[in-house]
Design a protein around this motif. Structure first.
Motif, PDB file in Angstrom:
ATOM      1  N   SER A 127       6.132  -2.761   3.858  1.00 41.05           N
ATOM      2  CA  SER A 127       4.834  -2.854   3.261  1.00 41.05           C
ATOM      3  C   SER A 127       4.311  -1.771   2.725  1.00 41.05           C
ATOM      4  N   HIS A 128       4.911  -0.532   3.045  1.00 37.55           N
ATOM      5  CA  HIS A 128       4.427   0.854   2.573  1.00 37.55           C
ATOM      6  C   HIS A 128       5.164   2.220   2.465  1.00 37.55           C
ATOM      7  N   PHE A 129       4.624   3.024   2.165  1.00 37.24           N
ATOM      8  CA  PHE A 129       5.582   4.381   2.465  1.00 37.24           C
ATOM      9  C   PHE A 129       4.437   5.426   2.066  1.00 37.24           C
ATOM     10  N   GLY A 130       4.806   6.658   2.521  1.00 34.00           N
ATOM     11  CA  GLY A 130       3.677   7.807   2.241  1.00 34.00           C
ATOM     12  C   GLY A 130       4.488   8.780   1.192  1.00 34.00           C
ATOM     13  N   ILE A 131       3.367   9.785   0.747  1.00 36.42           N
ATOM     14  CA  ILE A 131       3.854  10.898  -0.044  1.00 36.42           C
ATOM     15  C   ILE A 131       2.773  11.945   0.284  1.00 36.42           C
ATOM     16  N   THR A 132       3.482  13.141   0.986  1.00 38.64           N
ATOM     17  CA  THR A 132       2.663  14.205   1.557  1.00 38.64           C
ATOM     18  C   THR A 132       2.158  14.924   0.126  1.00 38.64           C
ATOM     19  N   SER A 133       1.310  15.739   0.710  1.00 41.61           N
ATOM     20  CA  SER A 133       0.464  16.694  -0.338  1.00 41.61           C
ATOM     21  C   SER A 133       1.361  17.547  -1.248  1.00 41.61           C
TER      22      SER A 133
ATOM     23  N   LYS B 226      -0.692  -1.811  -5.818  1.00 38.63           N
ATOM     24  CA  LYS B 226      -2.130  -2.085  -6.471  1.00 38.63           C
ATOM     25  C   LYS B 226      -3.249  -1.198  -5.528  1.00 38.63           C
ATOM     26  N   GLN B 227      -2.596  -0.603  -4.394  1.00 46.03           N
ATOM     27  CA  GLN B 227      -3.430  -0.075  -3.591  1.00 46.03           C
ATOM     28  C   GLN B 227      -2.941   0.982  -2.956  1.00 46.03           C
ATOM     29  N   LEU B 228      -4.007   2.149  -2.907  1.00 43.11           N
ATOM     30  CA  LEU B 228      -3.491   3.515  -2.441  1.00 43.11           C
ATOM     31  C   LEU B 228      -4.304   3.682  -1.050  1.00 43.11           C
ATOM     32  N   ALA B 229      -3.691   4.644  -0.267  1.00 45.96           N
ATOM     33  CA  ALA B 229      -4.847   5.070   0.680  1.00 45.96           C
ATOM     34  C   ALA B 229      -4.774   6.752   0.934  1.00 45.96           C
TER      35      ALA B 229
ATOM     36  N   LYS C 239       0.868  -1.260  -0.072  1.00 44.53           N
ATOM     37  CA  LYS C 239      -0.023  -0.014  -0.035  1.00 44.53           C
ATOM     38  C   LYS C 239       0.881   1.422  -0.035  1.00 44.53           C
ATOM     39  N   VAL C 240       0.276   2.372  -0.644  1.00 40.46           N
ATOM     40  CA  VAL C 240       1.142   3.567  -0.720  1.00 40.46           C
ATOM     41  C   VAL C 240       0.040   4.660  -0.012  1.00 40.46           C
TER      42      VAL C 240
END
Length: 292
Positions: A224-230, A50-53, A7-8
């Motif tokens: 399993s994941h990482f993040g991206i700020t606005s 394949k999945q975004l949050a 997930k990202v």
């Protein structure tokens, strides 16, 4: 070769119309990711996940053009999770939130209790419950979670939780027992088809101002994941809301270049050895849940 992620997390906007006591205030100016940049981002992400949050901070439902973001993710065959307070939920949103790219919607129910409201609890919950009834009637294929993430040993929110359960039980003609939940501590309870109460404890957001926790341990960030700020900054996990561990800007470098950088690989390799190298991570209590 860059690994794929489960997930990202993408922060469409850091704007929220509530100020929850359990959320740290953003230190950056209000920012919303442009559709153009979001399209570029999704194009690159299609080979990585394949999945975004749609979440770090902020609430996607404050965006009047949310459907355009969902359309972009759908174009690249990416499934979407949405987390919202539900405070701005209206019937006009129902059709948008029934978008075929949505995999899951999380309503943060204890957001009500973490704010000063002019609304009654019933006024706050009724649009959410109406949406649930709408979805159930339409036989939605996505999951819906009503998050109650306020459990602690002192049962400090028991009175609020009792009121929530009474309203939900009445709406769905259920007999869910809060006392049993406090005793047995389930992770979730089914309300209806693909609709659940989701339970968790309070947690403390990581901050450089926190007390030191340890230099040993593991985290699923960059695993399993990482993040991206606005604003476009990559961060190791969904809790680094102020990008204190800045991995790079996708508007300046490709995601694959950033994710194969020395800084990223150093963090990943250290986690594999049970070593915490970033100061923010060393002061994060949440990651201790994953220590073995």
């Amino acid at each position: 070769m860059v690994k794929k992620f489960k997930k990202v997390y993408i922060e469409l906007t850091n704007i929220c119309n509530l100020k929850c006591s359990f959320c740290p205030p953003p230190i950056n100016d209000n920012k919303t990711m442009s559709l153009e940049n979001f399209n570029i981002l999704n194009f690159q992400l299609k080979d990585l996940t394949k999945q975004l949050a749609y979440h770090l901070l902020g609430d996607p439902l404050v965006l009047s053009n949310l459907k355009q973001y969902l359309d972009i993710s759908f174009k690249y065959n990416l499934k979407v999770n949405i987390t919202t307070t539900g405070n701005t939920l209206k019937k006009d949103n129902f059709k948008v939130l029934f978008h075929k790219t949505i995999r899951q919607i999380n309503f943060s129910i204890n957001s009500y209790n973490a704010n000063s409201h002019k609304k009654s609890l019933e006024e706050y919950l009724n649009p959410i419950l109406d949406f649930l009834s709408f979805c159930i009637d339409k036989k939605q294929e996505f999951f819906i979670n009503l998050r109650i993430w306020n459990f602690d040993e002192a049962k400090s929110c028991k009175e609020f939780n009792t009121k929530v359960f009474n309203i939900v039980n009445k709406h769905f003609n259920l007999k869910i027992d809060l006392e049993k939940i406090y005793k047995e501590k389930p992770k979730n309870i089914r309300i209806a088809r693909k609709v659940f109460f989701d339970f968790d404890e309070y947690f403390k957001w990581p901050s450089l101002d926190n007390e030191f926790v340890s230099k040993e341990g593991f985290c699923y960030g960059l695993d399993s994941h990482f993040g991206i700020t606005s604003s476009g900054t990559l961060v190791p996990c969904c809790l680094d809301i102020n990008a204190k561990v800045n991995l790079g800007d996708f508007k300046k470098n490709s995601l694959k270049d950033i994710l194969s950088s020395k800084k990223v690989t150093n963090i990943q390799e250290a986690f594999k050895k049970n070593i915490i190298i970033e100061e923010l991570c060393q002061k994060c209590e949440y990651r201790t849940r994953f220590d073995t």
